[in-house]
Design an enzyme around this catalytic site. Structure first.
Site, PDB file in Angstrom:
ATOM      1  CB  SER A   5       3.882   3.859  -2.552  1.00  0.00           C
ATOM      2  OG  SER A   5       3.844   3.773  -3.955  1.00  0.00           O
ATOM      3  CB  ALA A  31      -0.987  -0.038   1.161  1.00  0.00           C
ATOM      4  CB  CYS A  32       0.533   4.488   1.757  1.00  0.00           C
ATOM      5  SG  CYS A  32      -1.120   4.930   1.170  1.00  0.00           S
ATOM      6  CB  SER A  33       4.691   1.435   3.496  1.00  0.00           C
ATOM      7  OG  SER A  33       4.253   2.278   4.532  1.00  0.00           O
ATOM      8  CB  SER A  34       4.491   0.168  -2.314  1.00  0.00           C
ATOM      9  OG  SER A  34       3.308  -0.527  -2.003  1.00  0.00           O
TER      10      SER A  34
END
Length: 373
Positions: A334, A155-158
């Protein structure tokens, strides 16, 4: 341990942008249509009327003023509220691969590298446009890279998870240099009919070149001093779209197949987690938070970033200490922290310290401490 650097970054920005005002006009027109079509049920109390939105509400809630998108017309059509992007033939370059290639070429040029210098390609983002072949392998082919590639989703930390993965590959000798790509076409998973979230996301793609410091030639090098990753399961940010949806037709097209979140819970739980993660990663690098001159944080919500930096610094951060790009890009998942890094790094002096930190669904948090060479 082999010294590894980020030697180049790149950014693809779509040509089309939607202002809050434009988005609100479309949403309110949809709300009026819905309320009119369901007037009887609303009067009977069986259906809830949709409340209108406003540009002031959006900016106050998020800090967002506009967002870039791949297609504007379809999103602003109150009878559709989804981008119109035609499918491409299998032999044509796919849309995600296309924006990856554009961002990658910028990053390679900035790193002073060519395709022959890269051994590994990672496409790391919230949503892939297909299951297989891997987007990374298509990008590898399009760029002419001889090596290997794979996709990953945190998700947003990819992006930060991709940086850690690429760094490990370079340190172990599996790759001389790696390319991490974050093609976030987030308008595809956004419910533009949801007042609480229709304004959150925007589209963009970032690229990062990671290589051994002993071979880097770039004038824009950042040594990676430390990185840490953390995940903790939560349903507070969720999207149930997947290939198994066809097993139960009753769920097809339902709102849970798009992005949804419990924003207040996310704010309350993620902010202290992110601040703690940054402290721990900086300490693991043998440093103190006070020595860090710049924080490139995930660009989801301005209030979150203001609170996280205040938790870290004990005061409000100066604008140059925690650069903001979400006002014009919105939440690009991300890609957000990398856009901030890409756009706000050249003014830093040699030896200056910075932190790239992402946080989002999972929950997932990735933190990377870097030093300008």
């Amino acid at each position: 341990m082999k010294q590894v650097v980020i030697s180049g970054t790149g950014l693809f920005t779509p040509t089309q942008s939607i202002s809050n005002e434009e988005l609100v006009v479309a949403f309110n027109a949809y709300a009026e249509l819905f309320n009119a079509d369901n007037a009887a049920a609303i009067a009977a109390g069986d259906v809830a009327a949709i409340e209108g939105s406003s540009a002031a509400f959006i900016e106050k809630a998020s800090g967002i003023k506009s967002r870039y998108v791949m297609d504007k017309e379809g999103i602003l059509d109150p009878t559709r509220m989804t981008a119109r992007i035609a499918e491409r033939a299998d032999d044509d370059l796919s849309l995600q691969a296309e924006i990856c290639v554009a961002a990658a070429r910028q990053a390679l040029a900035r790193a002073g590298r060519v395709a022959a210098d890269i051994d590994m390609v990672i496409v790391a983002c919230s949503n892939m446009q297909r299951a297989y072949p891997a987007m990374a392998v298509e990008v590898q082919e399009a760029l002419g890279i001889d090596g290997y590639g794979f996709d990953m989703n945190v998700a947003c930390s990819s992006a930060t998870f991709g940086i850690q993965t690429a760094m490990a590959a370079v340190q172990s000798g599996q790759a001389r240099a790696a390319l991490v790509l974050n093609p976030e076409i987030t308008s595809g998973h956004l419910n533009f009919r949801d007042r609480d979230s229709h304004f959150i996301f925007g589209d963009a793609c970032t690229a990062i070149v990671i290589e051994g410091a002993d071979q880097a030639v770039s004038e824009h090098q950042f040594e990676i001093l430390e990185s840490k990753l953390k995940t903790k399961f939560s349903n507070n940010i969720r999207n149930n779209f997947g290939f198994m949806n066809r097993f139960d037709e009753s769920g097809i097209g339902k709102a849970d197949k798009l992005f949804r979140q419990q924003g207040r819970k996310v704010f309350k739980e993620v902010c202290p987690m992110a601040a703690e993660m940054i402290r721990d990663t900086v300490a693991a690098a043998g440093l103190e938070v006070a020595q860090v001159s710049r924080f490139w944080l995930h660009q989801a919500n301005l209030s979150m970033n203001l609170l996280i930096t205040k938790m870290l610094l004990g005061r409000d951060a100066e604008p140059n200490e925690a650069p903001v790009i979400l006002d014009t890009y919105a939440n690009t998942s991300s890609a957000g922290s990398i856009i901030a890094f890409h756009k706000h790094q050249d003014d830093m002096a040699s030896g200056a310290l910075g932190v790239i930190c992402s946080f989002g669904a999972g929950y997932s948090i990735g933190c990377v401490v870097v030093r300008k060479k």
